[in-house]
Design an enzyme around this catalytic site. Structure first.
Site: not given
Ligand code: CP3
Length: 362
Positions: A44, A48, A57, A93, A168
């Site tokens: 990640r 964020r 964004r 994602d 999910y």
């Molecule tokens: O930098 C990186 O690692 C690449 C981008 C990436 C994202 N999601 C972008 C993202 C990666 C590798 C993921 C994987 C992902 N997504 C996982 C596995 C990794 C982990 O953390 O265990 C999971 C479980 C998800 C599902 C998901 N998507 C979640 C739980 C969330 C967070 C929700 C929140 O806002 O708390 C997301 C959203 C997400 N995916 C964001 C990002 C940058 C945040 C959304 C935003 O910025 O609006």
């Protein structure tokens, strides 16, 4: 398996051919080869915690940003500009391939993935058709663009693991106890297996698209699989993760397998067949070495919350991770889970430099 250097001639499906990626410390460590310094990247790292990400964004929903090649390229490059990381991770994602095959879902800020019609019976499986490369042209375009921009920095492609995706889909959103998921896994094993099979197919297809376009490693994020016991992992998850890694093997790129709370599963996750096993912060790496079969590299595992402590503490803890990581056949430094949103990017920059300096001393 031959310990060839990634990007060499027997990686025919890797679009890099024989570029200078063959000297990448990250790819070498994944292959358990000698490295000039311990490679580092952060799960990640794109997203964020970066002000430039939040600015870009503004007003663009998460899933829309994942479908726009210009945004994908820019967001993937942002952490590479800031930190001396040894790899980039593709901005996307784990839910993107599901969206691409038409599953009605959204990613809600501060919540996570939300599914309109949770999948709980055989009829609902019809929503999960196979993924074709044409379903995700923006992924192919963005990976190609990135590979050109990144030069000697490898790009990691990724996908969700089948348990995590299933959770999910079955729950309809994030879940603490995975109630409905486990109800299906325990109570309807045939339906569970059919769902896991389709999700494994989706993950394989999504990874293949990224590697065909030029990604030089892949990571499977089965983030929530730590919720199951070793016995249930072996019976209900391992057959599917094993198939994913077996079908990706001919692509010739290192395969990383990661989950959270998987201390009791590390041996089985090794058995599933990846080249690198990711370890969260709960199990010291020297102990993880004892739990994972020989012939694997390890990735991890600084607690992401350590970055909220003073630098002296971060440094001491990071050196401890490096020391324990030296007992592994290959070590890729990372956090034990993703970068937390309120992390100060300057701490990550210092940490990447420290990992390089401290590991080159040896
Ligand atoms: O930098 C990186 O690692 C690449 C981008 C990436 C994202 N999601 C972008 C993202 C990666 C590798 C993921 C994987 C992902 N997504 C996982 C596995 C990794 C982990 O953390 O265990 C999971 C479980 C998800 C599902 C998901 N998507 C979640 C739980 C969330 C967070 C929700 C929140 O806002 O708390 C997301 C959203 C997400 N995916 C964001 C990002 C940058 C945040 C959304 C935003 O910025 O609006």
């Amino acid at each position: 398996m031959a310990l060839d250097v990634a990007g060499s001639d027997d990686s025919p499906l890797n679009a890099h051919g024989g570029s200078d990626l063959s000297r990448s410390p990250f790819l070498l460590a994944c292959r358990r080869r000698p490295v000039p310094h311990t490679p580092v990247w952060f799960m990640r790292q794109a997203g964020r915690s970066l002000p430039e990400y939040l600015r870009l964004r503004e007003g663009v929903p998460m899933l829309e940003s994942c479908a726009r090649p210009d945004m994908i390229v820019e967001i993937t490059l942002q952490p590479v500009r800031r930190y001396a990381v040894d790899a980039a991770i593709f901005f996307s994602d784990i839910m993107v391939p599901l969206k691409a095959i038409g599953v009605d879902l959204d990613i809600k800020p501060g919540v996570g993935p939300v599914i309109a019609d949770p999948i709980r019976d055989a009829a609902a499986l019809g929503a999960l058709r196979p993924l074709e490369p044409d379903d995700v042209p923006y992924v192919t375009e963005a990976v190609r663009g990135l590979v050109g921009e990144l030069g000697s920095t490898p790009l990691i492609g990724f996908a969700g693991g089948p348990f995590t995706l299933a959770s999910y889909l079955i729950e309809g959103g994030p879940s603490k106890n995975h109630d409905h998921t486990k109800a299906m896994m325990y109570g309807e094993p045939e339906l569970w297996a059919a769902l896991m099979e389709r999700l494994a197919d989706l993950t394989i297809a999504f990874l293949k698209v990224q590697v065909a376009a030029g990604a030089s490693a892949v990571q499977v994020f089965d983030s929530w699989v730590g919720a199951v016991s070793p016995q249930d992992y072996r019976e209900s998850v391992l057959p599917h993760t094993s198939r994913i890694f077996a079908e990706i093997e001919p692509l010739g790129v290192p395969r990383i397998h990661f989950g959270v709370g998987t201390g009791e599963l590390l041996g089985l996750m090794g058995e599933a067949g990846a080249d690198v096993v990711g370890v969260d912060w709960r199990v010291p790496l020297d102990e993880a070495v004892r739990r994972v079969e020989p012939g694997k590299a390890l990735q991890g595992n600084l607690d992401p919350a350590v970055l909220f402590a003073p630098w002296e503490t971060v440094e001491r803890r990071a050196r401890d991770v490096l020391d324990r990581g030296r007992t592994a056949e290959g070590h890729v430094f990372n956090l034990g889970h993703g970068v937390l949103p309120s992390t100060n990017p300057d701490m990550l920059a210092r940490l990447a430099d420290l990992v390089h300096e401290a590991s080159a001393e040896h």
